[in-house]
Each structure stands twice: as structure tokens, then as C-alpha cells.
Design a protein around this motif. Structure first.
Motif, PDB file in Angstrom:
ATOM      1  N   ASP A 155       0.823  -1.339   0.096  1.00 33.64           N
ATOM      2  CA  ASP A 155       0.122  -0.078   0.073  1.00 33.64           C
ATOM      3  C   ASP A 155       0.875   1.197  -0.077  1.00 33.64           C
ATOM      4  O   ASP A 155       0.449   2.321  -0.072  1.00 33.64           O
ATOM      5  N   GLY A 156       2.181   1.306   0.175  1.00 33.69           N
ATOM      6  CA  GLY A 156       3.182   2.155  -0.083  1.00 33.69           C
ATOM      7  C   GLY A 156       3.246   3.215   1.272  1.00 33.69           C
ATOM      8  O   GLY A 156       3.869   4.125   1.203  1.00 33.69           O
ATOM      9  N   SER A 157       2.749   2.514   2.398  1.00 39.31           N
ATOM     10  CA  SER A 157       2.855   3.235   3.630  1.00 39.31           C
ATOM     11  C   SER A 157       4.073   3.080   4.392  1.00 39.31           C
ATOM     12  O   SER A 157       4.306   3.459   5.288  1.00 39.31           O
ATOM     13  N   GLN A 158       4.653   1.950   4.142  1.00 36.61           N
ATOM     14  CA  GLN A 158       5.992   1.466   4.773  1.00 36.61           C
ATOM     15  C   GLN A 158       7.002   1.107   4.097  1.00 36.61           C
ATOM     16  O   GLN A 158       6.954   0.497   2.988  1.00 36.61           O
ATOM     17  N   LEU A 159       8.291   1.458   4.513  1.00 32.49           N
ATOM     18  CA  LEU A 159       9.591   1.150   4.052  1.00 32.49           C
ATOM     19  C   LEU A 159      10.262   0.508   5.050  1.00 32.49           C
ATOM     20  O   LEU A 159      10.471   0.533   6.065  1.00 32.49           O
ATOM     21  N   VAL A 160      11.304  -0.563   4.459  1.00 35.44           N
ATOM     22  CA  VAL A 160      12.082  -1.105   5.341  1.00 35.44           C
ATOM     23  C   VAL A 160      13.496  -1.139   4.582  1.00 35.44           C
ATOM     24  O   VAL A 160      13.493  -1.316   3.214  1.00 35.44           O
ATOM     25  N   THR A 161      14.482  -0.849   5.370  1.00 33.61           N
ATOM     26  CA  THR A 161      15.769  -1.167   4.600  1.00 33.61           C
ATOM     27  C   THR A 161      16.749  -1.832   5.609  1.00 33.61           C
ATOM     28  O   THR A 161      16.944  -1.920   6.778  1.00 33.61           O
ATOM     29  N   CYS A 162      17.557  -3.108   4.829  1.00 27.11           N
ATOM     30  CA  CYS A 162      18.580  -3.722   5.848  1.00 27.11           C
ATOM     31  C   CYS A 162      19.909  -3.611   5.158  1.00 27.11           C
ATOM     32  O   CYS A 162      19.957  -3.362   4.139  1.00 27.11           O
ATOM     33  N   TRP A 163      20.790  -3.664   5.820  1.00 23.59           N
ATOM     34  CA  TRP A 163      22.239  -3.661   5.500  1.00 23.59           C
ATOM     35  C   TRP A 163      23.317  -4.239   6.300  1.00 23.59           C
ATOM     36  O   TRP A 163      22.777  -4.831   7.606  1.00 23.59           O
ATOM     37  N   THR A 164      24.650  -4.369   5.823  1.00 17.90           N
ATOM     38  CA  THR A 164      25.589  -4.826   6.784  1.00 17.90           C
ATOM     39  C   THR A 164      26.272  -3.601   7.484  1.00 17.90           C
ATOM     40  O   THR A 164      26.820  -2.692   6.835  1.00 17.90           O
ATOM     41  N   GLN A 165      26.566  -3.743   8.595  1.00 16.93           N
ATOM     42  CA  GLN A 165      27.471  -2.832   9.496  1.00 16.93           C
ATOM     43  C   GLN A 165      28.719  -3.497   9.597  1.00 16.93           C
ATOM     44  O   GLN A 165      28.658  -4.417  10.541  1.00 16.93           O
ATOM     45  N   PHE A 166      29.714  -2.759   9.237  1.00 13.06           N
ATOM     46  CA  PHE A 166      30.949  -3.054   9.700  1.00 13.06           C
ATOM     47  C   PHE A 166      31.530  -2.355  10.593  1.00 13.06           C
ATOM     48  O   PHE A 166      31.573  -1.059  10.767  1.00 13.06           O
ATOM     49  N   ASP A 167      32.359  -3.023  11.672  1.00 15.26           N
ATOM     50  CA  ASP A 167      33.136  -2.277  12.538  1.00 15.26           C
ATOM     51  C   ASP A 167      34.098  -1.469  11.812  1.00 15.26           C
ATOM     52  O   ASP A 167      34.510  -0.308  12.281  1.00 15.26           O
ATOM     53  N   LEU A 168      34.928  -2.201  10.856  1.00 16.01           N
ATOM     54  CA  LEU A 168      35.764  -1.213  10.103  1.00 16.01           C
ATOM     55  C   LEU A 168      35.925  -2.045   9.002  1.00 16.01           C
ATOM     56  O   LEU A 168      36.302  -3.327   8.984  1.00 16.01           O
TER      57      LEU A 168
END
Length: 441
Positions: A155-168
Motif C-alpha cells: 500500500d506504499g505506507s511502509q519502508l524497510v531497509t536492511c544492510w551490513t554494518q562493519f566495525d571497520l
């Protein structure tokens, strides 16, 4: 003459799709004279008007078509946080289009510690025009935020984003690790929830098999968020039933990715088989089915194949892997991506393919064995069977010394199916699509 016409028509109707001539190819953008060669293309068919297409490519390119992909205009994206590749384009039924990318806030790229300090999202209320300056997510000291992907609800009302976090990023230190983070927002995409770590087992920071990567989320029609990722030889999944606030205490085991996600492909500087997650959000017979697509070499080191599994119980149990490419054993397929049409429920997968090169150049050491084509495989029966179609008009050879990117992409809505890919010609890379109308639905 009438008898000849009807005979030809009958023969054509019996000709398998794989034997037809490739569909029309359209050049979207080429990198002649550019320092950063275009690659890692992403594309979205607008659910509001499927003739509107928006695409992105490295480093900061925006490509727009208003006629179903026949003609394109290109421009440069700008953001107050900088634009540094990993483009991800998603489109909403409310006409919004979102462009996600990595950050480069002071413009100094790899010479600055500020590079990759957050994931950036920019919104356009008209397909591909008047992008806002962007919002950031994941800012966490000097940690690096990388390899993001997003999804928008039906319905276009919600977004989700996922990704990788590197300490470095790239650190060999045992104390440095990677985790998968997810954050959510509403349609405006300005304010994002505090990122939640969803993976139980942390990875290393070497950007290889032991690193946790490949987080591609999707939002089911009932609002459930699913996301799978890879680590070593395993694909894991997590899900959230409450819009991303809470996730499962234990990750779900999806399948084995034989040989790991960091893969060797001839002529490619680096390659991966990281998973892609998509959910059937149609009203068809497989509504709610969760698919995961990847490549691996379970059939031999010189035989990367494209695979898919699915679950009908929210990721609790999974089918055995189904081989998507239909060529004889021995050829390499790589850089797979998948989409599920929200209207038809049909599944479409794009990948690079070397089946013809194997026939002509059986010696893997031959440069001719690098000859690469592009295929799209489609399934109208929930993944049980697949029809392979060669969509590239001409083969090419990648440049092993250049950066060829980490992915291609495909988008499908109401029978409008548009793959997007990178090709190389004498060191110049270009971005292409194919008009699949009349070939697949």
C-alpha cells in the motif's frame, strides 16, 4: 500463400522460448570517458504507471524512461550526504520512487573516515524527478554502513531497509565484526527507526565468506517483513510480525550455499552468490510464498548454477533447491537477481550465463570461455518449472582488471518485466535493458 502462412505460424507456436531471437535490447547509459564506469544497476517499474521506469547505476547516475524502457534520459543524483554507489531503486503504488545509496559526506571518498558513515535514501514524488536531499540511517560513530537494500509495502505506507554494518570495512582484527541491521520508516522516508540487529551470529570484516552480507528484505501483503542473508556456506532468515520492532530470537536456517557466497568466476575480479528474498504478494494460488534465490557451485567448481527455494509457512520449512538455469552441466551462471510480480505472482530471475561459451570453448582457461550472455528465467507455477530466455542480443567479455559491480537487477509489475545489466566493450561499461513484452508475462 495462405497455407504457407499458417504453416509458419504453427511452427512458430511450437518453437520453445529459448529458441526465439532475443528481445530488443536498449542501451540505457554508457561510461565512455567516465572515471567511474557504470555498474551495479537497479531498476523499478512504477506500480502507479508501469510505463514509467526509474534506474540507477554507479556512482551517482539516475536513468528515467516514460515509455516502458524504449528511451531513457540520465542525470546525476546529489545529496547533502554525498552519493557513493550501491544504488537501490524501489517504487511505490503511491507514485513515490526511492533511491538508496552509500554516503560520502565530505566528498573525499576512501581518503576520509567519513565514507560509508550511514545509508542514504532520497525520495521523488514524481517518478525519478525532484529528488529530495536525502535522509540518513545507521550513523554509528566510525562504523561503516554498507550493501543496503529496501522494500516498500503493497500500500506504499511502509519502508524497510536492511544492510551490513562493519566495525571497520576490511579489518582483519578478530575484535572487529559485521552484523545485519534493519530500520523502518513511513512513506515520507525522513525519520527512520533505531536500527535493530537481526542476526545472531556476527561475521568478520573481510568482505568475504565469513562476513554477513546479502540482506535483501521484502514486506508480505500481511505486513510481515522477511530478510535473508549469507554467511559462510549458510543462508539464514529472520522475520518480523510487527513492522520491524521485534524479530525472532533464533535465525531460521534456509539452505546451504555450497562453496560460500564469495565465488570465483572467470574474468570477474570478484563475484558473489548472495541471496535475494521476495514474497508473492499477488492474489494468486501461491500468495504469501517466500522465495530465496542465489547461486552456488554444488555441481562443481566450474559449474555455478542459479537456485531457488521457497516456504509456505513463513520460513519455518523450505523446499529442496530447484535449479533455475536449464543448460547442460558445466557452464557458469552468476550475478542472479529475482522479482515476483505483485499482480500475476509470476517469478522472474535474471543472471549472466556462459552456456554457449562452454560449447565453443570447453577449456576453462580459454579467454573465449569468458564470453557472457544474459538470461531471464520465468516461472508461472510457483517455482516448480522455469522457462529460460536469452535476453542479450550480443555476448561480451568482462574486463578482469576493472570493477564490474556486485549485482544486476530485475523488476516486474502486471506483466511488465524489465531486467537491467552491465556489459563491457573494450574497457567501456554500459547499462542495458530488454523489452520483454510478448516474451514473458
Amino acid at each position: 500463400m495462405k497455407h504457407v502462412f499458417w504453416l509458419c505460424l504453427a511452427i512458430a507456436s511450437l518453437t520453445p522460448i529459448s529458441a526465439q531471437r532475443p528481445p530488443d535490447n536498449v542501451l540505457i547509459f554508457d561510461g565512455y570517458g567516465l572515471g567511474y564506469q557504470p555498474c551495479e544497476p537497479s531498476i523499478a517499474v512504477s506500480p502507479k504507471n508501469p510505463q514509467w521506469l526509474v534506474a540507477g547505476s554507479i556512482l551517482d547516475n539516475v536513468h528515467i524512461s516514460k515509455d516502458g524502457g524504449w528511451t531513457w534520459s540520465s542525470s546525476k543524483l546529489e545529496s547533502k550526504y554525498g552519493v557513493f554507489g550501491d544504488p537501490c531503486i524501489v517504487a511505490s503504488p503511491k507514485k513515490d520512487v526511492y533511491y538508496l545509496h552509500l554516503s560520502n559526506p565530505d566528498g573525499q571518498a576512501w581518503s576520509s573516515d567519513a565514507l560509508l558513515d550511514r545509508i542514504v535514501i532520497q525520495r521523488s514524488r514524481k517518478p525519478g524527478k525532484r529528488w529530495n536531499r536525502g535522509a540518513g540511517m545507521g550513523l554509528n560513530g566510525n562504523k561503516d554502513q554498507d550493501k543496503e537494500w529496501a522494500a516498500v509495502s503493497v500500500d506504499g505506507s511502509q519502508l524497510v531497509t536492511c544492510w551490513t554494518q562493519f566495525d571497520l570495512y576490511g579489518s582483519p582484527e578478530v575484535a572487529d565484526s559485521t552484523v545485519i541491521l534493519c530500520s523502518t520508516s513511513n512513506r515520507r522516508a525522513k525519520k527512520w527507526s533505531e536500527p535493530v540487529r537481526i542476526n545472531r551470529i556476527a561475521g568478520d570484516c573481510l568482505d568475504s565468506d565469513l562476513t554477513v552480507e546479502g540482506a535483501v528484505p521484502d514486506i508480505a501483503a500481511d505486513g510481515t517483513i522477511y530478510v535473508a542473508w549469507a554467511q559462510a556456506d549458510t543462508i539464514w532468515m529472520d522475520r518480523s510480525l510487527d513492522g520491524g520492532e521485534r524479530w525472532l530470537p533464533q535465525d531460521l536456517h534456509v539452505t546451504t550455499i555450497s562453496g560460500g557466497w564469495d565465488q570465483e568466476v572467470r574474468g570477474i575480479g570478484r563475484a558473489n552468490g548472495m541471496p535475494v528474498t521476495r514474497v508473492d504478494r499477488s492474489n494468486g494460488p501461491h500468495s504469501g510464498r517466500v522465495y530465496v534465490n542465489w547461486t552456488d557451485n554444488r555441481n562443481g567448481e566450474e559449474d555455478n548454477d542459479v537456485w531457488v527455494v521457497w516456504s509456505d509457512d513463513g520460513g519455518g520449512t523450505w523446499t529442496e533447491p530447484t535449479r533455475v538455469n536449464d543448460d547442460p552441466p558445466g557452464a557458469q551462471q552468476f550475478f542472479t537477481w529475482m522479482d515476483v510480480d505483485d499482480v500475476t505472482g509470476h517469478v522472474h530471475i535474471v543472471f549472466y550465463d556462459r552456456r554457449a561459451a562452454k560449447v565453443k570453448h570447453p577449456n576453462p582457461a580459454s579467454r573465449g570461455s569468458w564470453n557472457t550472455e544474459v538470461y531471464v528465467a520465468s516461472s508461472s507455477d510457483g517455482g516448480e518449472s522455469w522457462e529460460n530466455l536469452k535476453v542479450s542480443e550480443e555476448w561480451f567479455r568482462p574486463n578482469p582488471k576493472g570493477f564490474f559491480g556486485d549485482y544486476n537487477n530485475i523488476s516486474a509489475y502486471d506483466g511488465v518485466v524489465r531486467p537491467i545489466w552491465t556489459r563491457n566493450d573494450d574497457g567501456v561499461q554500459s547499462i542495458w535493458t530488454a523489452i520483454l513484452d510478448g516474451y514473458v508475462e
